[in-house]
Structures are given as structure tokens and as C-alpha cells.
Scaffold this motif. Structure first.
Motif, PDB file in Angstrom:
ATOM      1  N   VAL A  90      11.799  -4.905  -2.998  1.00  0.00           N
ATOM      2  CA  VAL A  90      10.467  -4.312  -3.078  1.00  0.00           C
ATOM      3  C   VAL A  90      10.376  -3.243  -1.995  1.00  0.00           C
ATOM      4  O   VAL A  90      10.536  -3.540  -0.805  1.00  0.00           O
ATOM      5  CB  VAL A  90       9.353  -5.369  -2.884  1.00  0.00           C
ATOM      6  CG1 VAL A  90       7.988  -4.731  -3.089  1.00  0.00           C
ATOM      7  CG2 VAL A  90       9.548  -6.548  -3.836  1.00  0.00           C
ATOM      8  N   LEU A  91      10.163  -2.013  -2.429  1.00  0.00           N
ATOM      9  CA  LEU A  91      10.099  -0.870  -1.521  1.00  0.00           C
ATOM     10  C   LEU A  91       8.764  -0.159  -1.653  1.00  0.00           C
ATOM     11  O   LEU A  91       8.232  -0.046  -2.758  1.00  0.00           O
ATOM     12  CB  LEU A  91      11.194   0.140  -1.861  1.00  0.00           C
ATOM     13  CG  LEU A  91      12.635  -0.348  -1.922  1.00  0.00           C
ATOM     14  CD1 LEU A  91      13.542   0.790  -2.375  1.00  0.00           C
ATOM     15  CD2 LEU A  91      13.072  -0.889  -0.580  1.00  0.00           C
ATOM     16  N   ARG A  92       8.237   0.335  -0.537  1.00  0.00           N
ATOM     17  CA  ARG A  92       7.059   1.206  -0.625  1.00  0.00           C
ATOM     18  C   ARG A  92       7.562   2.579  -1.074  1.00  0.00           C
ATOM     19  O   ARG A  92       8.761   2.873  -0.992  1.00  0.00           O
ATOM     20  CB  ARG A  92       6.292   1.247   0.686  1.00  0.00           C
ATOM     21  CG  ARG A  92       7.002   1.840   1.850  1.00  0.00           C
ATOM     22  CD  ARG A  92       6.118   1.798   3.110  1.00  0.00           C
ATOM     23  NE  ARG A  92       6.830   2.308   4.256  1.00  0.00           N
ATOM     24  CZ  ARG A  92       7.638   1.608   5.018  1.00  0.00           C
ATOM     25  NH1 ARG A  92       7.824   0.321   4.778  1.00  0.00           N
ATOM     26  NH2 ARG A  92       8.268   2.162   6.038  1.00  0.00           N
ATOM     27  N   PRO A  93       6.688   3.439  -1.569  1.00  0.00           N
ATOM     28  CA  PRO A  93       7.134   4.732  -2.097  1.00  0.00           C
ATOM     29  C   PRO A  93       7.985   5.554  -1.113  1.00  0.00           C
ATOM     30  O   PRO A  93       8.972   6.169  -1.526  1.00  0.00           O
ATOM     31  CB  PRO A  93       5.823   5.443  -2.443  1.00  0.00           C
ATOM     32  CG  PRO A  93       4.900   4.318  -2.798  1.00  0.00           C
ATOM     33  CD  PRO A  93       5.253   3.219  -1.815  1.00  0.00           C
ATOM     34  N   ALA A  94       7.634   5.554   0.163  1.00  0.00           N
ATOM     35  CA  ALA A  94       8.422   6.327   1.136  1.00  0.00           C
ATOM     36  C   ALA A  94       9.842   5.789   1.257  1.00  0.00           C
ATOM     37  O   ALA A  94      10.800   6.559   1.403  1.00  0.00           O
ATOM     38  CB  ALA A  94       7.734   6.324   2.499  1.00  0.00           C
ATOM     39  N   LEU A  95      10.009   4.467   1.190  1.00  0.00           N
ATOM     40  CA  LEU A  95      11.352   3.881   1.237  1.00  0.00           C
ATOM     41  C   LEU A  95      12.125   4.181  -0.033  1.00  0.00           C
ATOM     42  O   LEU A  95      13.326   4.417   0.004  1.00  0.00           O
ATOM     43  CB  LEU A  95      11.286   2.368   1.475  1.00  0.00           C
ATOM     44  CG  LEU A  95      10.931   1.936   2.887  1.00  0.00           C
ATOM     45  CD1 LEU A  95      10.817   0.405   2.961  1.00  0.00           C
ATOM     46  CD2 LEU A  95      11.948   2.439   3.891  1.00  0.00           C
ATOM     47  N   ILE A 127       8.373  -1.102  -6.798  1.00  0.00           N
ATOM     48  CA  ILE A 127       7.676  -0.259  -5.833  1.00  0.00           C
ATOM     49  C   ILE A 127       6.283  -0.852  -5.610  1.00  0.00           C
ATOM     50  O   ILE A 127       5.554  -1.109  -6.570  1.00  0.00           O
ATOM     51  CB  ILE A 127       7.548   1.194  -6.341  1.00  0.00           C
ATOM     52  CG1 ILE A 127       8.923   1.750  -6.755  1.00  0.00           C
ATOM     53  CG2 ILE A 127       6.878   2.071  -5.298  1.00  0.00           C
ATOM     54  CD1 ILE A 127       9.985   1.705  -5.684  1.00  0.00           C
ATOM     55  N   ALA A 128       5.948  -1.073  -4.329  1.00  0.00           N
ATOM     56  CA  ALA A 128       4.634  -1.600  -3.962  1.00  0.00           C
ATOM     57  C   ALA A 128       4.167  -0.882  -2.698  1.00  0.00           C
ATOM     58  O   ALA A 128       4.878  -0.875  -1.691  1.00  0.00           O
ATOM     59  CB  ALA A 128       4.700  -3.106  -3.732  1.00  0.00           C
ATOM     60  N   GLU A 129       3.005  -0.283  -2.771  1.00  0.00           N
ATOM     61  CA  GLU A 129       2.476   0.540  -1.682  1.00  0.00           C
ATOM     62  C   GLU A 129       2.479  -0.179  -0.334  1.00  0.00           C
ATOM     63  O   GLU A 129       2.808   0.416   0.686  1.00  0.00           O
ATOM     64  CB  GLU A 129       1.047   0.982  -2.035  1.00  0.00           C
ATOM     65  CG  GLU A 129       0.481   2.033  -1.120  1.00  0.00           C
ATOM     66  CD  GLU A 129       1.189   3.378  -1.240  1.00  0.00           C
ATOM     67  OE1 GLU A 129       1.459   3.977  -0.181  1.00  0.00           O
ATOM     68  OE2 GLU A 129       1.457   3.818  -2.360  1.00  0.00           O
ATOM     69  N   ALA A 130       2.143  -1.451  -0.299  1.00  0.00           N
ATOM     70  CA  ALA A 130       1.990  -2.174   0.969  1.00  0.00           C
ATOM     71  C   ALA A 130       3.268  -2.864   1.450  1.00  0.00           C
ATOM     72  O   ALA A 130       3.261  -3.488   2.503  1.00  0.00           O
ATOM     73  CB  ALA A 130       0.875  -3.203   0.835  1.00  0.00           C
TER      74      ALA A 130
END
Length: 84
Positions: free
Chosen positions: A28-33, A64-67
């Protein structure tokens, strides 16, 4: 310098060793990752920088998860931090 791609690969390899080659549930990655991961792929795997959409890392789904701080969700549901 260690890249996110290599960190994910290291966590996956450790998971396989500890769990009789079982795959983790997901990354699970945030968008920047995710963007960093794609830059790593362009440098390591696919020179030339063409646009791409990636949904798996070595067979493990990428969500992808923002938090999200950036984790691997193990086969038993435990979250393992990718960085730090």
C-alpha cells in the motif's frame, strides 16, 4: 542510495523466507510513493522513461491510499513499514 523499489524487494524477500514462500497480501503506497516507485522502475527496469501503469510488484498487488505511510501487508495481515 536505496530506492523504494529495492526496499519493496527486500521486504518481499524477507516475507518469503519467513513464511515458506507465501506471498504477502499487498503493498500500500501513497500517491507520492507510487510516483517514486515509477521513477525507480524507469531508472532500473525500463530506461527511456515511457509512461506506464503498474499494478503489481513481483506479483504482489499494489494499492494506492492517500494516508498510507507505505507498507507491505503480510499474509497474516500484519503491516510492515517499507521505509525507516
Amino acid at each position: 542510495m536505496t530506492t523504494l523499489y529495492l526496499q519493496m524487494t527486500d521486504k518481499l524477500s524477507a516475507h518469503w523466507r519467513a513464511n515458506d514462500n507465501a506471498y504477502p497480501r499487498k503493498f500500500v503506497l501513497r500517491p507520492a510513493l507510487r510516483d517514486e516507485y515509477l521513477r525507480c522502475l524507469q531508472l532500473i527496469i525500463i530506461p527511456g522513461g515511457r509512461d506506464m501503469t503498474v499494478t503489481k510488484h513481483m506479483g504482489v498487488p499494489i494499492e494506492i491510499a492517500e494516508a498510507s505511510p507505505g507498507v507491505m501487508v503480510s499474509a497474516d495481515g500484519t503491516e510492515v513499514a517499507l521505509q525507516g
